[in-house]
Design a protein around this motif. Structure first.
Motif, mmCIF file in Angstrom:
data_model
loop_
_atom_site.group_PDB
_atom_site.id
_atom_site.type_symbol
_atom_site.label_atom_id
_atom_site.label_comp_id
_atom_site.label_asym_id
_atom_site.label_seq_id
_atom_site.Cartn_x
_atom_site.Cartn_y
_atom_site.Cartn_z
ATOM 1 N N ILE A 99 0.939 -1.297 -0.277
ATOM 2 C CA ILE A 99 -0.022 -0.173 -0.016
ATOM 3 C C ILE A 99 0.888 1.270 -0.095
ATOM 4 O O ILE A 99 1.680 1.382 1.131
ATOM 5 N N VAL A 100 0.685 2.262 -1.084
ATOM 6 C CA VAL A 100 1.352 3.093 -0.976
ATOM 7 C C VAL A 100 0.453 4.530 -0.913
ATOM 8 O O VAL A 100 -0.471 4.574 -1.863
ATOM 9 N N PHE A 101 0.321 5.032 0.189
ATOM 10 C CA PHE A 101 -0.523 5.907 0.555
ATOM 11 C C PHE A 101 0.048 7.378 -0.035
ATOM 12 O O PHE A 101 1.138 7.706 0.091
ATOM 13 N N SER A 102 -1.054 8.532 -0.516
ATOM 14 C CA SER A 102 -0.563 9.679 -0.430
ATOM 15 C C SER A 102 -0.680 10.265 1.159
ATOM 16 O O SER A 102 -1.370 9.726 1.834
ATOM 17 N N GLN A 103 0.074 11.211 1.073
ATOM 18 C CA GLN A 103 0.033 11.943 2.485
ATOM 19 C C GLN A 103 -1.586 12.399 3.083
ATOM 20 O O GLN A 103 -1.738 12.231 4.093
ATOM 21 N N PRO A 104 -2.268 12.968 2.159
ATOM 22 C CA PRO A 104 -3.775 13.204 2.753
ATOM 23 C C PRO A 104 -4.319 12.228 3.179
ATOM 24 O O PRO A 104 -4.832 12.203 4.250
ATOM 25 N N ALA A 105 -4.257 11.100 2.293
ATOM 26 C CA ALA A 105 -4.996 9.947 2.807
ATOM 27 C C ALA A 105 -4.511 9.328 4.216
ATOM 28 O O ALA A 105 -5.080 8.644 5.018
ATOM 29 N N ALA A 106 -3.052 9.362 4.037
ATOM 30 C CA ALA A 106 -2.419 8.696 5.384
ATOM 31 C C ALA A 106 -2.760 9.379 6.408
ATOM 32 O O ALA A 106 -2.975 8.892 7.702
ATOM 33 N N GLU A 107 -2.745 10.868 6.454
ATOM 34 C CA GLU A 107 -2.926 11.826 7.721
ATOM 35 C C GLU A 107 -4.325 11.554 7.988
ATOM 36 O O GLU A 107 -4.807 11.379 9.427
ATOM 37 N N ARG A 108 -5.373 11.263 7.312
ATOM 38 C CA ARG A 108 -6.579 11.037 7.665
ATOM 39 C C ARG A 108 -6.842 9.757 8.357
ATOM 40 O O ARG A 108 -7.619 9.592 9.239
ATOM 41 N N LEU A 109 -6.242 8.552 7.673
ATOM 42 C CA LEU A 109 -6.181 7.605 8.375
ATOM 43 C C LEU A 109 -5.721 7.360 9.907
ATOM 44 O O LEU A 109 -6.133 6.698 10.611
ATOM 45 N N ALA A 110 -4.475 8.010 9.910
ATOM 46 C CA ALA A 110 -3.533 7.717 11.031
ATOM 47 C C ALA A 110 -3.847 8.925 12.168
ATOM 48 O O ALA A 110 -3.711 8.663 13.344
#
Length: 186
Positions: A54-65
């Motif tokens: 899984i290669v997340f974009s920063q915005p998606a990763a911030e939202r999930l984490a």
């Protein structure tokens, strides 16, 4: 049927097909790569368990984490999706990933370029990543190739039309491969 492919890459825009494709790849023993971009509620959570990478974009990763600290994000996402390779791309800030052999977070600075247009840079990164994984490249080389491909794209106006050739990426990597990687605690 994904048996003739060396890897699959899906994004979040068509979740049902993406899930079926990731699942088929995993069942066939093929890398199942998810472009973890911003999506509707529950989409990443539905797709991620079927992905091997899984290669997340920063915005998606911030939202999930629930944080903006990139090394912390990678650690949290790895704990959530232990089965998968986890990475977060952050444009000019480079990319971060969880290094399974060392249980550390690795950081690769982005190549310094004069950005003209970032449209499709993430797609170029993901495409190069999928190619390198399909070819069996070690993860460090995979991340370098993907980062350089995305950086070179940013120097050219236009989405797909700005995609560099493999020769262009490999030529640019000859000078850039000396860039050291940072190793951060998980």
């Amino acid at each position: 049927d994904v048996s003739s492919f060396n890897a699959v890459l899906v994004d979040v825009r068509w979740p049902k097909l993406a899930l079926a494709t990731l699942s088929a790849a995993r069942e066939a023993g093929k890398p199942a790569i998810l472009d973890g971009d911003v999506a509707g509620d529950g989409v990443i959570e539905m797709l991620a368990p079927a992905a091997s990478h899984i290669v997340f974009s920063q915005p998606a990763a911030e939202r999930l984490a629930g944080t903006s600290d990139l090394p912390e994000i990678v650690g949290r996402l790895k704990r959530k999706y232990e089965h998968a390779f986890i990475s977060v791309t952050s444009g000019e800030n480079g990319s971060f990933w969880f290094d399974d052999p060392t249980s550390k977070i690795r950081h690769l600075s982005a190549p310094e370029v004069k950005a003209v247009d970032t449209l499709a840079a993430g797609d170029i990164f993901h495409g190069a990543f999928a190619l390198a994984i399909a070819e069996g490249m070690p993860i460090e080389e995979t991340m370098r190739l993907s980062s350089m491909a995305a950086a070179l794209k940013c120097q050219v106006f236009g989405g797909r039309t700005g995609a560099p050739s493999r020769t262009e990426v490999c030529d640019a990597l000859r000078d850039w491969n000396a860039t050291p990687l940072s190793l951060l605690p998980a």
